[in-house]
Scaffold this motif. Structure first.
Motif, short mmCIF file in Angstrom:
data_model
loop_
_atom_site.label_atom_id
_atom_site.label_comp_id
_atom_site.label_asym_id
_atom_site.label_seq_id
_atom_site.Cartn_x
_atom_site.Cartn_y
_atom_site.Cartn_z
N SER A 62 0.87 -1.09 -0.05
CA SER A 62 0.09 -0.10 -0.17
C SER A 62 0.97 1.37 0.05
O SER A 62 2.19 1.19 0.27
CB SER A 62 -1.01 0.03 1.25
N PHE A 63 0.23 2.23 -0.19
CA PHE A 63 1.19 3.50 -0.29
C PHE A 63 1.87 3.72 1.16
O PHE A 63 2.88 4.02 1.17
CB PHE A 63 0.26 4.71 -0.46
N LYS A 64 0.98 3.57 2.33
CA LYS A 64 1.58 3.74 3.35
C LYS A 64 2.83 2.90 3.79
O LYS A 64 3.79 3.38 4.27
CB LYS A 64 0.51 3.33 4.59
N LYS A 65 2.67 1.50 3.36
CA LYS A 65 3.49 0.49 3.59
C LYS A 65 4.97 0.95 2.74
O LYS A 65 6.08 0.79 3.28
CB LYS A 65 3.09 -0.73 3.07
N SER A 66 4.73 1.46 1.41
CA SER A 66 5.68 1.77 0.63
C SER A 66 6.62 3.11 1.57
O SER A 66 7.69 3.29 1.43
CB SER A 66 5.42 2.52 -0.63
N LEU A 67 5.91 4.23 2.07
CA LEU A 67 6.23 5.23 2.57
C LEU A 67 7.09 4.93 3.79
O LEU A 67 8.25 5.19 3.90
CB LEU A 67 5.08 6.03 2.87
N ASN A 68 6.69 3.85 4.49
CA ASN A 68 7.27 3.29 5.74
C ASN A 68 8.75 2.71 5.53
O ASN A 68 9.75 2.71 6.08
CB ASN A 68 6.52 2.38 6.45
N TYR A 69 8.62 2.00 4.46
CA TYR A 69 9.95 1.12 3.78
C TYR A 69 10.67 2.43 3.35
O TYR A 69 11.93 1.99 3.67
CB TYR A 69 9.45 0.34 2.47
N ALA A 70 10.60 3.45 2.76
CA ALA A 70 11.10 4.39 2.35
C ALA A 70 12.10 5.17 3.48
O ALA A 70 13.21 5.07 3.36
CB ALA A 70 10.72 5.30 1.52
N LEU A 71 11.24 5.42 4.36
CA LEU A 71 11.48 6.13 5.64
C LEU A 71 12.65 5.07 6.39
O LEU A 71 13.67 5.66 6.75
CB LEU A 71 10.43 6.39 6.62
N ASP A 72 12.30 3.92 6.60
CA ASP A 72 12.91 3.02 7.23
C ASP A 72 14.46 2.75 6.65
O ASP A 72 15.44 2.74 7.23
CB ASP A 72 12.44 1.41 7.37
N GLY A 73 14.34 2.70 5.35
CA GLY A 73 15.57 2.69 4.37
C GLY A 73 16.58 3.83 4.67
O GLY A 73 17.71 3.62 4.90
N ILE A 74 15.92 4.99 4.64
CA ILE A 74 16.55 6.10 4.82
C ILE A 74 17.59 6.27 6.43
O ILE A 74 18.66 6.53 6.47
CB ILE A 74 15.98 7.54 4.59
N LEU A 75 16.52 5.84 7.24
CA LEU A 75 16.90 5.78 8.53
C LEU A 75 18.06 4.81 8.79
O LEU A 75 18.88 5.11 9.59
CB LEU A 75 15.80 5.62 9.72
N SER A 76 17.97 3.76 8.17
CA SER A 76 18.68 2.67 8.36
C SER A 76 20.41 2.89 7.81
O SER A 76 21.18 2.42 8.20
CB SER A 76 18.42 1.20 7.84
N PHE A 77 20.24 3.65 6.90
CA PHE A 77 21.57 3.91 6.01
C PHE A 77 22.17 5.38 6.06
O PHE A 77 22.62 5.78 5.25
CB PHE A 77 21.33 3.39 4.68
N SER A 78 21.47 5.91 7.14
CA SER A 78 22.06 7.53 7.25
C SER A 78 21.79 8.05 8.63
O SER A 78 20.65 8.05 9.08
CB SER A 78 21.13 8.32 6.07
N ASN A 79 22.52 8.89 8.92
CA ASN A 79 22.56 9.85 10.25
C ASN A 79 22.31 11.19 9.82
O ASN A 79 22.37 11.88 10.63
CB ASN A 79 23.79 9.55 11.40
N GLN A 80 21.99 11.43 8.43
CA GLN A 80 21.63 12.79 8.10
C GLN A 80 20.57 13.49 8.76
O GLN A 80 20.96 14.62 9.15
CB GLN A 80 21.69 12.96 6.52
N PRO A 81 19.38 12.81 9.08
CA PRO A 81 18.31 13.33 9.72
C PRO A 81 18.95 13.97 11.36
O PRO A 81 18.54 14.93 11.41
CB PRO A 81 17.27 12.40 9.96
#
Ligand code: UDP
Ligand code: MG
Length: 313
Positions: free
Chosen positions: A206-225
Protein backbone atom coordinates in the motif's frame (compact mmCIF):
# COMPACT_ATOMS: atom_id res chain seq x y z
CA UNK A 1 26.89 -26.14 -10.99
CA UNK A 2 23.97 -25.78 -8.61
CA UNK A 3 21.80 -22.69 -8.58
CA UNK A 4 19.13 -21.93 -6.01
CA UNK A 5 16.02 -20.10 -7.12
CA UNK A 6 14.59 -18.39 -4.07
CA UNK A 7 11.00 -17.15 -4.01
CA UNK A 8 9.15 -15.68 -1.03
CA UNK A 9 5.38 -16.19 -1.17
CA UNK A 10 2.82 -14.34 0.85
CA UNK A 11 -0.84 -15.05 0.07
CA UNK A 12 -0.09 -16.06 -3.49
CA UNK A 13 -2.57 -18.93 -3.85
CA UNK A 14 -3.60 -17.55 -7.24
CA UNK A 15 -0.06 -17.40 -8.55
CA UNK A 16 2.09 -20.06 -6.91
CA UNK A 17 1.24 -22.96 -9.24
CA UNK A 18 1.48 -20.83 -12.34
CA UNK A 19 4.77 -19.37 -11.18
CA UNK A 20 6.15 -22.83 -10.52
CA UNK A 21 5.04 -24.11 -13.91
CA UNK A 22 6.41 -21.19 -15.90
CA UNK A 23 9.63 -21.37 -13.94
CA UNK A 24 10.19 -25.10 -14.39
CA UNK A 25 9.44 -24.82 -18.09
CA UNK A 26 12.14 -22.18 -18.33
CA UNK A 27 14.61 -24.29 -16.34
CA UNK A 28 14.17 -27.19 -18.78
CA UNK A 29 16.02 -25.05 -21.30
CA UNK A 30 19.12 -25.29 -19.11
CA UNK A 31 19.58 -29.05 -18.66
CA UNK A 32 23.24 -28.86 -17.70
CA UNK A 33 22.54 -26.82 -14.56
CA UNK A 34 21.25 -28.34 -11.34
CA UNK A 35 18.51 -26.23 -9.79
CA UNK A 36 17.20 -26.05 -6.27
CA UNK A 37 13.85 -24.29 -5.91
CA UNK A 38 13.60 -22.77 -2.47
CA UNK A 39 10.12 -21.50 -1.67
CA UNK A 40 9.45 -19.52 1.47
CA UNK A 41 5.92 -19.24 2.77
CA UNK A 42 5.84 -15.97 4.67
CA UNK A 43 2.93 -16.80 6.98
CA UNK A 44 0.25 -16.79 4.30
CA UNK A 45 -3.32 -16.95 5.53
CA UNK A 46 -4.69 -18.52 2.32
CA UNK A 47 -3.97 -21.85 0.64
CA UNK A 48 -0.40 -20.94 -0.38
CA UNK A 49 1.18 -23.41 2.09
CA UNK A 50 -1.04 -26.32 1.00
CA UNK A 51 -0.18 -25.69 -2.62
CA UNK A 52 3.49 -25.38 -1.71
CA UNK A 53 3.46 -28.76 0.04
CA UNK A 54 1.81 -30.29 -3.02
CA UNK A 55 4.36 -28.80 -5.36
CA UNK A 56 7.19 -30.02 -3.14
CA UNK A 57 5.74 -33.53 -3.18
CA UNK A 58 5.54 -33.61 -6.95
CA UNK A 59 8.93 -32.03 -7.65
CA UNK A 60 11.87 -33.06 -5.52
CA UNK A 61 13.93 -30.03 -6.50
CA UNK A 62 11.52 -27.98 -4.41
CA UNK A 63 12.54 -27.18 -0.85
CA UNK A 64 10.27 -25.07 1.26
CA UNK A 65 10.34 -23.14 4.49
CA UNK A 66 7.17 -22.00 6.17
CA UNK A 67 7.16 -19.21 8.73
CA UNK A 68 4.97 -19.23 11.82
CA UNK A 69 3.55 -15.85 10.81
CA UNK A 70 4.12 -13.06 8.31
CA UNK A 71 7.62 -11.75 8.91
CA UNK A 72 7.90 -9.67 5.74
CA UNK A 73 9.68 -10.18 2.46
CA UNK A 74 13.07 -9.14 3.83
CA UNK A 75 12.89 -11.93 6.42
CA UNK A 76 11.78 -14.35 3.73
CA UNK A 77 14.78 -13.49 1.60
CA UNK A 78 17.17 -13.77 4.53
CA UNK A 79 15.81 -17.20 5.46
CA UNK A 80 16.28 -18.23 1.86
CA UNK A 81 19.89 -17.07 1.87
CA UNK A 82 20.47 -18.91 5.15
CA UNK A 83 19.13 -22.19 3.76
CA UNK A 84 20.16 -22.00 0.09
CA UNK A 85 22.65 -24.68 -0.90
CA UNK A 86 23.45 -23.48 -4.43
CA UNK A 87 26.69 -21.77 -5.41
CA UNK A 88 24.54 -18.85 -6.50
CA UNK A 89 21.04 -17.74 -5.58
CA UNK A 90 18.54 -16.10 -7.89
CA UNK A 91 15.87 -14.30 -5.94
CA UNK A 92 12.57 -13.52 -7.60
CA UNK A 93 8.98 -12.57 -6.81
CA UNK A 94 6.24 -15.17 -6.68
CA UNK A 95 3.89 -13.30 -9.00
CA UNK A 96 5.87 -13.66 -12.26
CA UNK A 97 6.59 -9.94 -12.31
CA UNK A 98 10.22 -10.97 -12.52
CA UNK A 99 10.27 -12.87 -15.82
CA UNK A 100 12.00 -16.28 -15.48
CA UNK A 101 13.28 -15.94 -19.05
CA UNK A 102 16.00 -13.65 -17.66
CA UNK A 103 17.46 -16.46 -15.56
CA UNK A 104 19.55 -17.74 -18.43
CA UNK A 105 21.03 -14.34 -19.11
CA UNK A 106 21.73 -13.84 -15.40
CA UNK A 107 23.59 -17.12 -15.16
CA UNK A 108 25.58 -16.23 -18.27
CA UNK A 109 26.65 -12.98 -16.64
CA UNK A 110 27.54 -14.86 -13.47
CA UNK A 111 29.73 -17.19 -15.49
CA UNK A 112 31.42 -14.16 -17.00
CA UNK A 113 32.62 -13.42 -13.49
CA UNK A 114 30.13 -11.04 -11.92
CA UNK A 115 29.27 -11.67 -8.26
CA UNK A 116 25.91 -9.92 -8.37
CA UNK A 117 23.64 -9.59 -11.40
CA UNK A 118 20.79 -7.12 -10.93
CA UNK A 119 17.73 -7.01 -13.14
CA UNK A 120 16.52 -3.50 -13.74
CA UNK A 121 12.96 -2.99 -14.87
CA UNK A 122 11.40 -0.12 -16.75
CA UNK A 123 8.49 1.64 -15.09
CA UNK A 124 6.07 1.06 -18.00
CA UNK A 125 2.48 0.40 -17.04
CA UNK A 126 3.03 1.48 -13.47
CA UNK A 127 0.71 3.98 -11.82
CA UNK A 128 1.98 7.51 -12.47
CA UNK A 129 1.87 8.34 -8.76
CA UNK A 130 3.90 5.24 -7.88
CA UNK A 131 6.61 6.14 -10.38
CA UNK A 132 6.64 9.72 -9.15
CA UNK A 133 7.10 8.80 -5.49
CA UNK A 134 9.62 6.11 -6.35
CA UNK A 135 11.73 8.58 -8.34
CA UNK A 136 11.45 11.13 -5.53
CA UNK A 137 12.55 8.51 -3.04
CA UNK A 138 15.66 7.62 -5.05
CA UNK A 139 16.54 11.29 -5.36
CA UNK A 140 16.26 11.95 -1.64
CA UNK A 141 17.77 8.61 -0.66
CA UNK A 142 20.85 9.07 -2.81
CA UNK A 143 21.39 12.50 -1.28
CA UNK A 144 21.12 11.27 2.27
CA UNK A 145 22.25 7.70 2.42
CA UNK A 146 25.70 6.22 2.91
CA UNK A 147 25.06 3.94 -0.07
CA UNK A 148 23.97 4.53 -3.66
CA UNK A 149 20.73 3.04 -4.96
CA UNK A 150 19.65 2.59 -8.57
CA UNK A 151 16.05 3.31 -9.56
CA UNK A 152 14.20 0.29 -10.91
CA UNK A 153 16.57 -2.32 -9.51
CA UNK A 154 14.21 -4.58 -7.60
CA UNK A 155 15.04 -7.61 -5.51
CA UNK A 156 15.27 -9.68 -8.69
CA UNK A 157 18.94 -10.58 -8.81
CA UNK A 158 21.51 -13.32 -8.92
CA UNK A 159 23.97 -13.43 -6.04
CA UNK A 160 27.11 -15.53 -5.95
CA UNK A 161 28.18 -17.46 -2.86
CA UNK A 162 30.72 -14.94 -1.47
CA UNK A 163 28.14 -12.16 -1.69
CA UNK A 164 25.47 -14.36 -0.07
CA UNK A 165 27.81 -15.05 2.81
CA UNK A 166 28.42 -11.33 3.15
CA UNK A 167 24.67 -10.63 3.21
CA UNK A 168 23.91 -13.34 5.76
CA UNK A 169 26.70 -12.06 7.97
CA UNK A 170 24.79 -8.78 8.31
CA UNK A 171 22.25 -9.73 10.95
CA UNK A 172 20.76 -6.30 11.55
CA UNK A 173 17.11 -6.37 12.42
CA UNK A 174 16.03 -3.46 10.25
CA UNK A 175 16.82 -4.95 6.91
CA UNK A 176 16.75 -2.71 3.90
CA UNK A 177 18.12 -5.04 1.28
CA UNK A 178 18.48 -2.43 -1.47
CA UNK A 179 20.94 -0.74 0.87
CA UNK A 180 22.57 -3.92 2.12
CA UNK A 181 23.34 -5.09 -1.41
CA UNK A 182 24.91 -1.78 -2.23
CA UNK A 183 26.83 -1.78 1.05
CA UNK A 184 28.55 -5.16 0.62
CA UNK A 185 30.13 -4.10 -2.66
CA UNK A 186 31.31 -6.89 -4.99
CA UNK A 187 31.47 -6.80 -8.74
CA UNK A 188 27.99 -6.24 -10.07
CA UNK A 189 26.23 -5.67 -13.34
CA UNK A 190 22.72 -4.80 -14.48
CA UNK A 191 20.51 -6.35 -17.12
CA UNK A 192 17.38 -4.52 -18.20
CA UNK A 193 13.88 -5.76 -18.89
CA UNK A 194 10.40 -4.47 -19.63
CA UNK A 195 8.11 -4.10 -16.65
CA UNK A 196 5.53 -6.88 -16.32
CA UNK A 197 2.16 -6.33 -14.75
CA UNK A 198 0.88 -8.62 -12.02
CA UNK A 199 -1.51 -11.19 -13.48
CA UNK A 200 -3.53 -12.16 -10.44
CA UNK A 201 -3.71 -11.47 -6.75
CA UNK A 202 -2.99 -8.17 -5.08
CA UNK A 203 0.18 -6.21 -4.57
CA UNK A 204 1.18 -6.35 -0.91
CA UNK A 205 2.34 -2.75 -1.04
CA UNK A 206 0.00 0.00 0.00
CA UNK A 207 1.10 3.62 -0.18
CA UNK A 208 1.56 3.68 3.58
CA UNK A 209 3.68 0.52 3.53
CA UNK A 210 5.86 1.96 0.75
CA UNK A 211 6.32 5.21 2.63
CA UNK A 212 7.33 3.39 5.79
CA UNK A 213 9.71 1.26 3.79
CA UNK A 214 11.30 4.35 2.26
CA UNK A 215 11.66 6.04 5.65
CA UNK A 216 13.10 2.91 7.24
CA UNK A 217 15.57 2.65 4.40
CA UNK A 218 16.79 6.18 4.82
CA UNK A 219 16.99 5.90 8.61
CA UNK A 220 18.87 2.59 8.41
CA UNK A 221 21.54 3.94 6.12
CA UNK A 222 21.93 7.54 7.14
CA UNK A 223 22.51 9.72 10.14
CA UNK A 224 21.78 12.82 8.07
CA UNK A 225 18.40 13.45 9.76
CA UNK A 226 20.25 13.82 13.07
CA UNK A 227 22.64 16.26 11.41
CA UNK A 228 19.70 18.17 10.00
CA UNK A 229 18.10 18.73 13.38
CA UNK A 230 21.44 19.84 14.71
CA UNK A 231 21.60 22.32 11.82
CA UNK A 232 18.04 23.42 12.42
CA UNK A 233 18.78 24.01 16.09
CA UNK A 234 21.81 26.11 15.20
CA UNK A 235 19.81 28.13 12.69
CA UNK A 236 17.12 28.81 15.31
CA UNK A 237 19.73 29.99 17.81
CA UNK A 238 21.22 32.37 15.27
CA UNK A 239 17.83 33.79 14.27
CA UNK A 240 16.78 34.14 17.91
CA UNK A 241 20.07 35.95 18.66
CA UNK A 242 19.51 38.43 15.86
CA UNK A 243 15.94 38.98 16.96
CA UNK A 244 16.93 39.63 20.61
CA UNK A 245 19.59 42.05 19.45
CA UNK A 246 17.05 43.86 17.33
CA UNK A 247 14.63 44.14 20.31
CA UNK A 248 17.44 45.43 22.48
CA UNK A 249 18.39 48.10 19.97
CA UNK A 250 14.73 49.10 19.63
CA UNK A 251 14.47 49.34 23.40
CA UNK A 252 17.36 51.76 23.60
CA UNK A 253 16.01 53.84 20.71
CA UNK A 254 12.50 54.18 22.18
CA UNK A 255 11.81 52.44 25.54
CA UNK A 256 8.12 53.49 25.59
CA UNK A 257 7.31 51.25 22.60
CA UNK A 258 8.60 48.02 24.10
CA UNK A 259 5.49 46.13 25.31
CA UNK A 260 2.99 44.46 22.92
CA UNK A 261 4.52 41.51 21.03
CA UNK A 262 1.66 39.05 21.52
CA UNK A 263 2.00 37.67 18.01
CA UNK A 264 5.74 37.10 18.17
CA UNK A 265 5.44 35.38 21.54
CA UNK A 266 2.76 32.97 20.40
CA UNK A 267 4.61 32.38 17.15
CA UNK A 268 7.80 31.53 19.00
CA UNK A 269 6.01 29.12 21.33
CA UNK A 270 4.17 27.30 18.56
CA UNK A 271 7.04 27.26 16.11
CA UNK A 272 9.73 26.13 18.49
CA UNK A 273 7.32 23.69 20.10
CA UNK A 274 6.89 22.13 16.67
CA UNK A 275 10.60 22.11 15.95
CA UNK A 276 11.29 20.42 19.26
CA UNK A 277 8.64 17.77 18.78
CA UNK A 278 9.86 16.94 15.30
CA UNK A 279 13.42 16.74 16.59
CA UNK A 280 12.42 14.44 19.42
CA UNK A 281 10.52 12.38 16.88
CA UNK A 282 13.65 11.96 14.76
CA UNK A 283 15.65 10.95 17.82
CA UNK A 284 12.84 8.59 18.73
CA UNK A 285 13.04 6.92 15.33
CA UNK A 286 16.68 6.09 15.87
CA UNK A 287 16.10 4.96 19.43
CA UNK A 288 13.27 2.77 18.14
CA UNK A 289 15.69 1.19 15.70
CA UNK A 290 18.24 0.61 18.47
CA UNK A 291 15.47 -0.89 20.61
CA UNK A 292 14.77 -3.55 18.00
CA UNK A 293 18.45 -4.21 17.34
CA UNK A 294 19.44 -4.77 20.97
CA UNK A 295 16.74 -7.34 21.55
CA UNK A 296 18.59 -9.54 19.09
CA UNK A 297 15.46 -11.49 18.19
CA UNK A 298 15.60 -13.91 15.29
CA UNK A 299 14.42 -12.51 11.95
CA UNK A 300 11.97 -15.33 11.38
CA UNK A 301 10.63 -18.50 12.95
CA UNK A 302 10.31 -21.58 10.80
CA UNK A 303 7.33 -23.71 11.67
CA UNK A 304 7.56 -26.26 8.92
CA UNK A 305 10.02 -27.30 6.25
CA UNK A 306 11.06 -30.22 4.10
CA UNK A 307 14.73 -29.41 4.55
CA UNK A 308 16.31 -31.90 6.92
CA UNK A 309 18.51 -30.53 9.68
CA UNK A 310 22.11 -30.63 8.49
CA UNK A 311 20.99 -30.64 4.87
CA UNK A 312 22.10 -27.11 4.41
CA UNK A 313 25.78 -26.39 4.66
N1 UDP B 1 5.93 -11.00 -0.10
C1 UDP B 1 6.33 -11.67 1.04
N2 UDP B 1 6.00 -11.17 2.27
C2 UDP B 1 5.29 -10.01 2.42
C3 UDP B 1 4.92 -9.31 1.24
C4 UDP B 1 5.26 -9.82 0.01
O1 UDP B 1 6.97 -12.72 0.96
O2 UDP B 1 5.03 -9.62 3.54
C5 UDP B 1 6.26 -11.55 -1.43
C6 UDP B 1 5.09 -11.69 -2.39
O3 UDP B 1 4.41 -12.91 -2.22
C7 UDP B 1 5.78 -11.61 -3.74
C8 UDP B 1 6.93 -10.64 -3.47
O4 UDP B 1 7.13 -10.65 -2.07
O5 UDP B 1 6.30 -12.85 -4.13
C9 UDP B 1 6.64 -9.25 -3.99
O6 UDP B 1 5.40 -8.79 -3.48
P1 UDP B 1 4.39 -7.92 -4.33
O7 UDP B 1 4.21 -8.53 -5.67
O8 UDP B 1 3.17 -7.73 -3.50
O9 UDP B 1 5.19 -6.55 -4.45
P2 UDP B 1 5.28 -5.62 -5.76
O10 UDP B 1 5.63 -6.51 -6.93
O11 UDP B 1 3.94 -5.01 -5.90
O12 UDP B 1 6.37 -4.66 -5.41
MG1 MG C 1 4.63 -8.02 -7.55
Amino acid sequence: MKITILIPFYNEEEMIEKTHNVLTKELEKMPDILFELLYVNDGSSDKTLDLMRQIARSDDRVKYLSFSRNFGKEAGMLAGFDYASGEAVIIMDGDLQNPPRLIKEMIAKYQEGYDVVNAKRSRDGERKSTSFFAKLFYKIANRLMDVKLTDGVSDFRLIGRPAINAITSLREYNRFSKGLFSWIGFKETVIEYENELREAGQTKWSFKKSLNYALDGILSFSNQPLRMIFGLGMACIVIAGIYILWLLINYFIDPSQSVSGYFTTIFAIVFFGGVQLVSIGVLGEYIGKIFYEVKGRPHYIIQESNIEKGDQE
